[in-house]
Design a protein around this motif. Structure first.
Motif, PDB file in Angstrom:
ATOM      1  N   GLU A 228      20.145  51.233 -37.395  1.00 40.22           N
ATOM      2  CA  GLU A 228      20.819  50.730 -38.650  1.00 40.22           C
ATOM      3  C   GLU A 228      20.166  51.410 -39.897  1.00 40.22           C
ATOM      4  O   GLU A 228      18.910  51.346 -40.025  1.00 40.22           O
ATOM      5  CB  GLU A 228      20.647  49.273 -38.517  1.00 40.22           C
ATOM      6  N   ARG A 229      21.018  51.958 -40.505  1.00 36.35           N
ATOM      7  CA  ARG A 229      20.518  52.654 -41.712  1.00 36.35           C
ATOM      8  C   ARG A 229      20.292  51.674 -42.822  1.00 36.35           C
ATOM      9  O   ARG A 229      21.281  50.740 -43.140  1.00 36.35           O
ATOM     10  CB  ARG A 229      21.524  53.684 -42.292  1.00 36.35           C
ATOM     11  N   CYS A 230      19.016  51.443 -43.410  1.00 36.88           N
ATOM     12  CA  CYS A 230      18.877  50.509 -44.434  1.00 36.88           C
ATOM     13  C   CYS A 230      18.966  51.137 -45.937  1.00 36.88           C
ATOM     14  O   CYS A 230      19.407  50.510 -46.812  1.00 36.88           O
ATOM     15  CB  CYS A 230      17.538  49.849 -44.346  1.00 36.88           C
ATOM     16  N   PHE A 231      18.754  52.540 -45.788  1.00 34.49           N
ATOM     17  CA  PHE A 231      18.730  53.303 -47.154  1.00 34.49           C
ATOM     18  C   PHE A 231      19.203  54.667 -46.870  1.00 34.49           C
ATOM     19  O   PHE A 231      18.990  55.035 -45.798  1.00 34.49           O
ATOM     20  CB  PHE A 231      17.145  53.342 -47.799  1.00 34.49           C
ATOM     21  N   MET A 232      19.765  55.176 -47.848  1.00 37.37           N
ATOM     22  CA  MET A 232      20.144  56.531 -47.709  1.00 37.37           C
ATOM     23  C   MET A 232      19.283  57.579 -47.343  1.00 37.37           C
ATOM     24  O   MET A 232      19.516  58.748 -46.644  1.00 37.37           O
ATOM     25  CB  MET A 232      20.929  56.982 -49.009  1.00 37.37           C
ATOM     26  N   SER A 233      18.104  57.294 -47.637  1.00 33.62           N
ATOM     27  CA  SER A 233      16.893  58.400 -47.419  1.00 33.62           C
ATOM     28  C   SER A 233      16.210  58.123 -45.919  1.00 33.62           C
ATOM     29  O   SER A 233      15.369  58.892 -45.530  1.00 33.62           O
ATOM     30  CB  SER A 233      15.903  58.131 -48.390  1.00 33.62           C
ATOM     31  N   ASP A 234      16.823  57.303 -45.117  1.00 32.45           N
ATOM     32  CA  ASP A 234      16.380  56.974 -43.996  1.00 32.45           C
ATOM     33  C   ASP A 234      16.402  58.093 -42.999  1.00 32.45           C
ATOM     34  O   ASP A 234      17.434  58.952 -43.096  1.00 32.45           O
ATOM     35  CB  ASP A 234      17.034  55.837 -43.265  1.00 32.45           C
ATOM     36  N   LYS A 235      15.321  58.446 -42.484  1.00 30.61           N
ATOM     37  CA  LYS A 235      15.184  59.353 -41.083  1.00 30.61           C
ATOM     38  C   LYS A 235      15.358  58.815 -39.632  1.00 30.61           C
ATOM     39  O   LYS A 235      14.816  57.895 -39.650  1.00 30.61           O
ATOM     40  CB  LYS A 235      13.968  60.272 -41.483  1.00 30.61           C
ATOM     41  N   PRO A 236      15.658  59.756 -38.888  1.00 23.95           N
ATOM     42  CA  PRO A 236      15.640  59.097 -37.521  1.00 23.95           C
ATOM     43  C   PRO A 236      14.207  58.748 -36.994  1.00 23.95           C
ATOM     44  O   PRO A 236      13.276  59.784 -37.179  1.00 23.95           O
ATOM     45  CB  PRO A 236      16.230  60.152 -36.665  1.00 23.95           C
ATOM     46  N   CYS A 237      13.961  57.776 -36.426  1.00 21.26           N
ATOM     47  CA  CYS A 237      12.761  57.351 -35.904  1.00 21.26           C
ATOM     48  C   CYS A 237      12.953  57.477 -34.363  1.00 21.26           C
ATOM     49  O   CYS A 237      13.526  57.784 -33.743  1.00 21.26           O
ATOM     50  CB  CYS A 237      12.356  55.954 -36.259  1.00 21.26           C
ATOM     51  N   GLU A 238      11.431  57.314 -33.763  1.00 17.45           N
ATOM     52  CA  GLU A 238      11.419  57.216 -32.464  1.00 17.45           C
ATOM     53  C   GLU A 238      11.034  55.872 -31.979  1.00 17.45           C
ATOM     54  O   GLU A 238      10.324  55.312 -32.524  1.00 17.45           O
ATOM     55  CB  GLU A 238      10.261  58.253 -32.030  1.00 17.45           C
ATOM     56  N   TYR A 239      11.810  55.487 -30.797  1.00 22.82           N
ATOM     57  CA  TYR A 239      11.445  54.132 -30.218  1.00 22.82           C
ATOM     58  C   TYR A 239      10.831  54.348 -28.795  1.00 22.82           C
ATOM     59  O   TYR A 239      12.013  54.400 -27.747  1.00 22.82           O
ATOM     60  CB  TYR A 239      13.005  53.393 -30.196  1.00 22.82           C
ATOM     61  N   PRO A 240       9.704  54.965 -28.378  1.00 18.98           N
ATOM     62  CA  PRO A 240       9.270  55.214 -27.285  1.00 18.98           C
ATOM     63  C   PRO A 240       9.484  54.235 -26.103  1.00 18.98           C
ATOM     64  O   PRO A 240       9.415  54.678 -25.016  1.00 18.98           O
ATOM     65  CB  PRO A 240       7.806  55.589 -27.456  1.00 18.98           C
ATOM     66  N   SER A 241       9.617  52.985 -26.281  1.00 16.90           N
ATOM     67  CA  SER A 241       9.548  51.910 -25.206  1.00 16.90           C
ATOM     68  C   SER A 241      11.098  51.781 -24.893  1.00 16.90           C
ATOM     69  O   SER A 241      11.413  50.820 -23.793  1.00 16.90           O
ATOM     70  CB  SER A 241       9.163  50.610 -25.752  1.00 16.90           C
ATOM     71  N   THR A 242      12.006  52.316 -25.377  1.00 11.43           N
ATOM     72  CA  THR A 242      13.507  52.163 -25.063  1.00 11.43           C
ATOM     73  C   THR A 242      13.615  52.529 -23.484  1.00 11.43           C
ATOM     74  O   THR A 242      13.464  53.524 -23.233  1.00 11.43           O
ATOM     75  CB  THR A 242      14.454  53.038 -25.924  1.00 11.43           C
ATOM     76  N   PRO A 243      14.351  51.664 -22.770  1.00  5.92           N
ATOM     77  CA  PRO A 243      14.779  51.846 -21.544  1.00  5.92           C
ATOM     78  C   PRO A 243      15.830  52.890 -21.366  1.00  5.92           C
ATOM     79  O   PRO A 243      16.480  53.290 -22.122  1.00  5.92           O
ATOM     80  CB  PRO A 243      15.322  50.397 -20.919  1.00  5.92           C
ATOM     81  N   GLN A 244      15.607  53.766 -20.377  1.00  3.92           N
ATOM     82  CA  GLN A 244      16.350  54.911 -20.132  1.00  3.92           C
ATOM     83  C   GLN A 244      17.450  54.878 -19.025  1.00  3.92           C
ATOM     84  O   GLN A 244      18.257  55.810 -18.579  1.00  3.92           O
ATOM     85  CB  GLN A 244      15.545  56.141 -20.077  1.00  3.92           C
ATOM     86  N   GLY A 245      17.249  53.796 -18.169  1.00  5.48           N
ATOM     87  CA  GLY A 245      18.423  53.902 -16.922  1.00  5.48           C
ATOM     88  C   GLY A 245      19.427  52.881 -17.125  1.00  5.48           C
ATOM     89  O   GLY A 245      19.340  52.493 -18.436  1.00  5.48           O
ATOM     90  N   ASP A 246      20.070  52.664 -16.165  1.00  2.62           N
ATOM     91  CA  ASP A 246      21.247  51.708 -16.329  1.00  2.62           C
ATOM     92  C   ASP A 246      20.938  50.549 -15.669  1.00  2.62           C
ATOM     93  O   ASP A 246      20.434  50.631 -14.340  1.00  2.62           O
ATOM     94  CB  ASP A 246      22.436  52.289 -15.738  1.00  2.62           C
TER      95      ASP A 246
END
Length: 364
Positions: A228-246
């Motif tokens: 979710e964008r909080c500020f217009m200057s927000d940059k994409p972050c990394e969320y390394p623990s995000t599950p990648q399967g279904d």
């Protein structure tokens, strides 16, 4: 100046007079992991309950921590005084007056963003008091709109200002010297309260729809994760623990991965990390609530520039865990992606975030 800790290792900025180091992430001057403006306001104006009050910079310059540039606002007064958040409330309620008259409007609002969730608990009495105080403050500000000029530091030390709730003391002194009554001109009042004007319901609905569908969500650096964008200057972050399967229960899989100490997010440059402090499902079971904490502290390099120092390069005596910045985040799953949200924005006291965490999860 921060005193040395008895029996513990000397930290880099212990025993040194300083204005603090600018935190490039939030723009505030910091002493270790403490915000200088809160230190100054507490010293000269007395402490306040951090769950209710925030320190406001009158000239909006977060580096100007002269005592005359600071004031205590309640969180609601601070939200209503900020044009950006004020307009968000108008978009949801139709007008500020409508919100003041019936704050419960927000309780049943499905479009309330994470940073405004706490406003669901605002009472009519609290809203009325905040609005009354702010109107008085705006009227007094209109009398002398000149920017604050700095005074000698010894003036504040030996002649401490007696604080008023919502008025710049220098403005008050100028008015006393002039001995002239001031009548607010109609155009000045219109300008001050321009954002209080009601907006057509059609425009409100269109604005909210566009915000949700486009501007409010950005892709992260991790597949299957958006933020979710909080500020217009927000940059994409990394969320390394995000599950990648279904998975049949994707949120449960994510919850299993978010163990204490695991990296929750990393900024786009890879220089700042926040690790999991604790994680639990919301009371309704529809989202994950994550308390995360900084895995770095701010320091200075040989050129006296602000730099992030990873905790992994320090000893436990170099910092206090309780002083590390915390964030409160929420994760929901929708259309095959995990949406990461900030429950509240800004850098708030840990005890305040703990209270919200308990309200959302029912856990301590």
């Amino acid at each position: 100046m921060r005193h040395l800790r008895e029996g513990k290792k000397v930290r880099k900025d212990d025993g040194v007079w300083t204005f603090g180091v600018k935190n490039l992430q939030n723009g505030y001057m910091m002493l270790g992991n403490h915000r200088v403006h809160i230190i100054v306001a507490t010293a000269f104006y007395g402490g306040r309950d951090s769950k209710v009050y925030v320190v406001d910079h009158i000239d909006t310059n977060r580096c100007n921590n002269r005592v005359e540039n600071l004031r205590w606002f309640t969180r609601l007064e601070n939200m209503l005084n900020n044009e950006i958040t004020r307009n968000k409330i108008i978009s949801l309620c139709g007008s500020i007056e409508a919100f003041i008259e019936n704050p419960k409007i927000l309780q049943n609002c499905s479009m309330l963003e994470s940073s405004l969730q706490w406003m669901r608990t605002v009472t009519k009495e609290e809203a009325a008091v905040a609005y009354k105080n702010l109107k008085e403050y705006w009227e007094k500000q209109a009398k002398n709109p000149r920017p604050i000029s700095g005074s000698k530091i010894e003036d504040s030390i030996y002649n401490p200002i007696q604080p008023t709730s919502f008025m710049d003391n220098q403005d008050e002194m100028r008015m006393k010297k002039s001995n002239r009554p001031y009548i607010i001109k109609e155009e000045e009042w219109e300008k001050m309260t321009n954002s209080f004007r009601s907006v057509p319901i059609q425009k409100i609905q269109t604005s909210i729809k566009n915000d949700i569908e486009a501007d409010n969500i950005i892709k992260s650096l991790t597949p299957k994760a958006v933020q979710e964008r909080c500020f217009m200057s927000d940059k994409p972050c990394e969320y390394p623990s995000t599950p990648q399967g279904d998975y049949n229960n994707p949120l449960q899989v994510y919850a299993n991965a978010l163990k204490e100490g695991v990296v929750f997010w990393r900024n786009h440059e890879g220089k700042r990390e926040y690790v999991v402090d604790k994680c639990a499902f919301s009371i309704d079971g529809q989202s994950l609530v994550v308390m995360s904490k900084a895995a770095y502290i701010w320091g200075c390099d040989e050129n006296n520039e602000s730099v992030e120092i990873p905790l992994s390069s320090l000893s436990p005596d170099d910092y206090e865990d309780s002083e590390l910045d915390r964030q409160l985040n929420e994760i929901v799953y929708n259309d095959g992606v995990f949406i990461h949200k900030r429950v509240v924005t800004g850098f708030l006291p840990t005890e305040y975030l703990e209270g919200i965490y308990k309200e959302l999860t029912g856990k301590i």
